[in-house]
Design an enzyme around this catalytic site. Structure first.
Site, mmCIF file in Angstrom:
data_model
loop_
_atom_site.group_PDB
_atom_site.id
_atom_site.type_symbol
_atom_site.label_atom_id
_atom_site.label_comp_id
_atom_site.label_asym_id
_atom_site.label_seq_id
_atom_site.Cartn_x
_atom_site.Cartn_y
_atom_site.Cartn_z
ATOM 1 N N HIS A 144 38.262 79.007 51.728
ATOM 2 C CA HIS A 144 36.823 78.948 51.386
ATOM 3 C C HIS A 144 36.536 79.642 50.060
ATOM 4 C CE1 HIS A 144 36.297 77.941 55.698
ATOM 5 N NE2 HIS A 144 37.151 78.918 55.885
ATOM 6 N N SER A 265 35.649 75.922 20.240
ATOM 7 C CA SER A 265 34.288 75.422 20.209
ATOM 8 C C SER A 265 33.860 75.303 18.757
ATOM 9 C CB SER A 265 33.372 76.391 20.956
ATOM 10 O OG SER A 265 32.046 76.250 20.493
ATOM 11 N N LYS A 271 35.765 81.100 21.747
ATOM 12 C CA LYS A 271 36.086 80.260 22.911
ATOM 13 C C LYS A 271 37.434 79.576 22.843
ATOM 14 C CE LYS A 271 33.295 78.414 25.565
ATOM 15 N NZ LYS A 271 32.498 77.305 26.031
ATOM 16 N N GLU A 278 40.426 69.895 32.185
ATOM 17 C CA GLU A 278 39.148 69.258 32.521
ATOM 18 C C GLU A 278 39.233 67.736 32.406
ATOM 19 O OE1 GLU A 278 35.828 72.489 31.146
ATOM 20 O OE2 GLU A 278 37.095 71.658 29.596
#
Ligand code: ARG
Length: 467
Positions: A144, A265, A271, A278
């Site tokens: 969980h 970025s 970043k 992804e």
């Protein structure tokens, strides 16, 4: 035919990818027509020469597609007649585009299935490598998404590895089922010519001919099956990628991906984005889509060939290519990622992740498990309130919860001990993960042998047919 009809019904933009297989299929067919005395030897030889010429054009990227012709099969045949004259018209004796396209697509996907198994094993190999050096790297195990029990990084990586191992096996299982040749089923009912289907099947590297002509030209379950194999692989990849995205966040800080496999970025200089993970996660959509497309398309189709079937190529060609490239790039991502063992240990040691171990300890001292569960619940409450971990409480403090607790409790509470003591078969202990690593390596080796043999057999066929 109206121009718009031609444009609408054409499949050339997709099935041009079958060109190589189409020529191989024709070379096998014409050799059989010759051997069975169905067409004159001189014509058969001219056709074979012509087809080999076309093969060279394809290999050298000189084969010009004629979009006024519907598909790759008509393109090859037309070009053949251009090259050798009317004798080219004899190639299509005892065959139809229906068995031809079924054969071509099987040959195309047969190669893809082997490639997919191979790229899955490359990824699995990368995961196993991480496992090999991280048998004692402790990290939290989650259920969980909550800290559940301590595990090792090896155990976690191997969990993904065995998923991919089954995926690779599934591709090879599908390969075995599709290893039958539809050529010679003709339009749907077989043919009156004395053809030899075993001969063509063997020449094209198939184990045997398909059993039933009507099934041969209508069956696309080999396509659906590969679409499923690809979809399941994509789903497994998406789980791995989701974790890598989380693990590379500042909140987790478990990993740092290599600069070569991350992006920056355009406005935030600090970043480092896990774009590959992804994208792989995102591609799951289209790969699952291909499976839904195939099943929906074939549902309710009457026997035998219906033009609907022409729609089978693009989705699965795409989904197979997607999954193969995802596995290859994820192998690179995994093998270049830095895993932060210190951070994983620090996070694991925080909190009460060893609560089950304290309960199990009480059970060994004769306390019924349900009662032990309650005792540990109270101890955990105290640990949360005081901020002192279970293993850091004094013996007196622990004995407030149960007088069965002795100083040997400190042998079970440290998270490293929690992991070492889970030495049941398949468990997370270093001894157990060593066994798993050997099992994983054996599975990869067995598959590697199969892929090598099948690839060799197919390439020998191509050599024989093209010379
Ligand atoms: N382009 C067709 C396909 O991909 C080839 C078979 C055509 N057969 C037919 N009876 N029109 O399915």
């Amino acid at each position: 035919m109206d121009d718009s009809t031609l444009e609408f019904t054409s499949s050339l933009d997709v099935d041009s990818k079958l060109a190589f297989y189409d020529v191989m299929g024709s070379l096998a067919h014409v050799a059989m027509l010759k051997a069975c005395g169905i067409i004159p030897a001189a014509d058969a030889d001219a056709i074979s020469d012509g087809l080999r010429g076309i093969l060279a054009e394809i290999k050298e990227d000189r084969f010009e597609l004629d979009f006024s012709l519907e598909d790759i099969h008509t393109n090859v045949e037309f070009r053949l007649t251009e090259r050798i004259g009317p004798a080219g018209g004899k190639l299509h004796t005892g065959r139809s585009r229906n068995d031809q396209v079924a054969t071509d697509f099987r040959m195309y996907l047969r190669d893809d299935a082997l490639r997919a198994a191979d790229s899955l094993d490359t990824l699995m190999g990368a995961l196993v490598k991480v496992a090999e050096t991280n048998g004692d790297t402790v990290m939290p195990g989650f259920t969980h998404m909550q800290h559940a029990q301590p595990v090792t990084l090896a155990q976690h990586m191997l969990a993904h590895a065995f998923r991919f191992s089954r995926d690779a096996d599934r591709f090879l299982d599908a390969f075995r089922r599709m290893d039958k040749c539809p050529l010679g089923a003709a339009a749907l009912a077989g043919t009156t010519y004395p053809i030899d289907r075993r001969m063509t099947a063997e020449a094209l590297g198939f184990k045997e001919p398909t059993e039933n002509s009507m099934d041969s030209v209508s069956d696309r379950d080999f396509v659906c099956e590969l679409a499923f194999c690809a979809a399941e692989t994509a789903v497994h990849l998406s789980s791995l990628c989701e974790e890598l995205v989380l693990w590379s966040s500042q909140e987790f800080g478990f990993i740092e991906m290599d600069d070569r496999y991350t992006t920056g970025s355009s406005i935030m200089p600090q970043k480092k984005n896990p774009d590959i993970a992804e994208l792989v996660r995102g591609k799951t959509g289209s790969v699952i889509g291909a499976l839904v497309t195939m099943l929906t398309m074939t549902k309710g189709l009457p026997l035998t060939y219906n033009r609907d079937l022409q729609e089978d190529k693009r989705p699965v060609m795409d989904s197979m290519a997607t999954v193969i490239s995802c596995c290859s790039i994820m192998a690179k991502v995994i093998s270049t990622t830095e895993f932060h063992a210190d951070r994983m240990l620090e996070v694991t040691s925080r909190g009460q992740i060893n609560a089950t171990d304290l309960a199990d300890y009480l059970v060994t001292k004769g306390v019924p498990f349900r009662e032990a569960h309650g005792i540990v619940g109270a101890a955990v409450r105290r640990s949360i309130d005081t901020g002192v971990n279970l293993e850091d409480m004094t013996l007196d403090e622990l004995r407030e919860f149960s007088d069965r607790i002795d100083k040997d409790v400190y042998d079970v509470l440290p998270v490293v001990r929690c992991v070492e003591r889970r030495d049941s078969y398949g468990g997370t202990s270093p001894a157990s993960t060593d066994v798993q690593i050997s099992q994983a390596i054996e599975q990869m080796m067995l598959r590697d042998e199969v892929v090598r043999q099948e690839t060799q057999l197919i390439s020998n066929c191509w050599k024989a047919l093209s010379s």
